[in-house]
Design a protein around this motif. Sequence first.
Motif, short mmCIF file in Angstrom:
data_model
loop_
_atom_site.label_atom_id
_atom_site.label_comp_id
_atom_site.label_asym_id
_atom_site.label_seq_id
_atom_site.Cartn_x
_atom_site.Cartn_y
_atom_site.Cartn_z
N VAL A 173 6.48 -62.85 58.93
CA VAL A 173 5.55 -62.51 57.84
C VAL A 173 6.06 -61.36 56.99
O VAL A 173 6.19 -61.47 55.77
N CYS A 174 6.39 -60.26 57.62
CA CYS A 174 6.71 -59.03 56.89
C CYS A 174 8.12 -59.02 56.32
O CYS A 174 8.35 -58.50 55.23
N VAL A 175 9.08 -59.59 57.07
CA VAL A 175 10.47 -59.54 56.62
C VAL A 175 10.79 -60.74 55.73
O VAL A 175 11.29 -60.59 54.62
N ARG A 176 10.50 -61.93 56.21
CA ARG A 176 10.92 -63.13 55.49
C ARG A 176 9.97 -63.52 54.36
O ARG A 176 10.41 -64.13 53.38
N GLN A 177 8.69 -63.21 54.47
CA GLN A 177 7.75 -63.62 53.43
C GLN A 177 7.40 -62.49 52.46
O GLN A 177 7.39 -62.70 51.25
N ASP A 178 7.11 -61.31 52.97
CA ASP A 178 6.64 -60.23 52.10
C ASP A 178 7.80 -59.34 51.64
O ASP A 178 8.02 -59.19 50.44
N GLY A 179 8.50 -58.71 52.55
CA GLY A 179 9.67 -57.91 52.21
C GLY A 179 9.38 -56.51 51.69
O GLY A 179 10.30 -55.82 51.25
N ARG A 180 8.12 -56.05 51.73
CA ARG A 180 7.79 -54.71 51.24
C ARG A 180 7.02 -53.94 52.31
O ARG A 180 5.98 -53.34 52.05
N VAL A 181 7.55 -53.97 53.54
CA VAL A 181 6.85 -53.39 54.68
C VAL A 181 7.80 -52.49 55.45
O VAL A 181 8.98 -52.81 55.63
N HIS A 182 7.27 -51.35 55.90
CA HIS A 182 7.98 -50.46 56.82
C HIS A 182 7.20 -50.44 58.12
O HIS A 182 5.96 -50.40 58.12
N LEU A 183 7.92 -50.44 59.25
CA LEU A 183 7.29 -50.44 60.57
C LEU A 183 7.55 -49.10 61.25
O LEU A 183 8.70 -48.65 61.35
#
Length: 588
Positions: free
Chosen positions: A342-352
């Motif tokens: 979800v966060c890496v492949r679809q959204d791409g604007r996330v920091h964990l």
Amino acid sequence: MLGAEMLRRGLLAWVSRVGGILVLLCCSLSLLYVMTCSPPHSDETPMSHALPREGHNHASQGSTRQDIGTGTGGTGGVRDVPPKSGSPVGVQSYQALLQEREEQHRLHISSLKKQIAQLKEALQERSQQLKGVQESLKKGLTEGQEAGTRSHGGGEGQAAKSQLTDIQEFLKGQLSKAEVSSGNRFPSEYAVVPFESFTLQRVYQLEMGLTRHPEEKPVRRDKRDELVEVLELALQSLNTPATQQESRKTEGKAQSRKVYTPSDFMEGITRTERDKGTLYELNFRGEAAHEFKRLVLFRPFGPLMKVKNERVDTTSTPINIIVPLSRRTDKFKHFMHNFREVCVRQDGRVHLTVVYFGNDQINEVRSILENISREVSFKNYTLLQLNEEFSRGRGLDFGARAWKGGNVVLFFCDVDIYFTADFLNTCRLNTQQGKKVFYPVLFSQYNPALIYGSSEHIPPVEQQLVIKKDTGFWRDFGFGMTCQYRSDFINIGGFDIDIKGWGGEDVHLYRKYLHSNLLVVRAPSRGLFHLWHEKQCADELPPDQYRMCMQSKAMNEASHSQLGMLFFRHEIEAHLRKQNHQESPKKS
């Protein structure tokens, strides 16, 4: 004698001249009367054909004048033979026909005059109404009061304008009192009116009771008609230029300008304050990939009012997901699988940001992060370690304050949470710096072993995420998942780090926001799920925290009906054995 003779001749000459003038005047009047009374050309038989002509007594195609008996048009009717024009009967017929046509024209003119008068009256009434609305919107409350003062001696027109102004100001007053642009201060979480979220097909609701479902499909007729009206007004507002200047700019770019349709609608939220009205906030996909349109409408127990139409660009709006963790590496593997998709492949604007408590299993956590980083070239993560007893509030507060990359949206999350890419957009759209914080109500999954009968028949996680009455419930008593800007979190004072162990810290933060001027958006989120896991309540917890933990554990297992079936399963089995025993002799 000579004088008398001259006087007689002069008198005769004068009489003859006057007689000639009178004769000429009579002829002119007769000619004018004939011309005026002549009927216009029409599809009917011309008048000259209906009138008799002198000398019209010759035969036509072998028939004499007395033989004419059938009318034109195939009607088969019989007409009387018209009399000669010189006879008295012909003159009477001609005069009767002229009077009939004159009466028809007079009635037609009278009807047209009445219609014109009615149209003028209606036009004047509409013009006055429009003028009153425009004046009330422009001049506001001050001129409305002046109009009310003048209405005592200004007639019915001024009274109507004053009444219309009063209505407009009342509606504006309801809008200013409602939680639309800014938040109100509440004494506790019980005073908050939650939102409902909705899409084109479903309405997601919190107040379910025992019979209603967490989602409504098909939507009840009155609610469907209400939301359809709201959606139509929003689309009309999006597709209509706001000003004449914008209209002129878009005249030559009609093909390039986006035309919004219902398929562009993503999600909306709505709630009703019973003493003020209903608020609607709708989000549409914009022209670019990360661009959206937000429409805010308000119904103050009257006509819908457009409050806001704004463009929202989330291209440069990253989310910092903060996860506190202690052991539970198996759950962390499942969490990172969802995070990667979800966060890496679809959204791409996330920091964990992972805040790990203790030293045990930290190497496994670091290895999981490094493997994900190599697989999808993901570098936007931070692993923080605290060598102390686990405290969720302490971990989230530490992770939020450790961020050094400027203002950012913070999403406080747990390791047993599953979310979708749509939820990340909802998190961004329902969070606004200095104005709004988002407290989504997640859908909590029941024990899959009870839902599907046994652990052998449990489907994959993605297939379990169905919002139904028997698969889970809206976790409306939990406030742990929240989205807010880091600046708002710091200004509000952060978490109470003195709270240890499970529970309590999220409620304290929630109450801080309720006591501020920020608008708290509390709504069910169809893209946020709490995966079931067996809950352990530690003996060392204080009594109030232990009771909260046990209540959560009881509600987390199954629905009311499913728990009832489990509780009465011995009676149900005994009933089945009795039925089978009674049927056995009949078969033998």
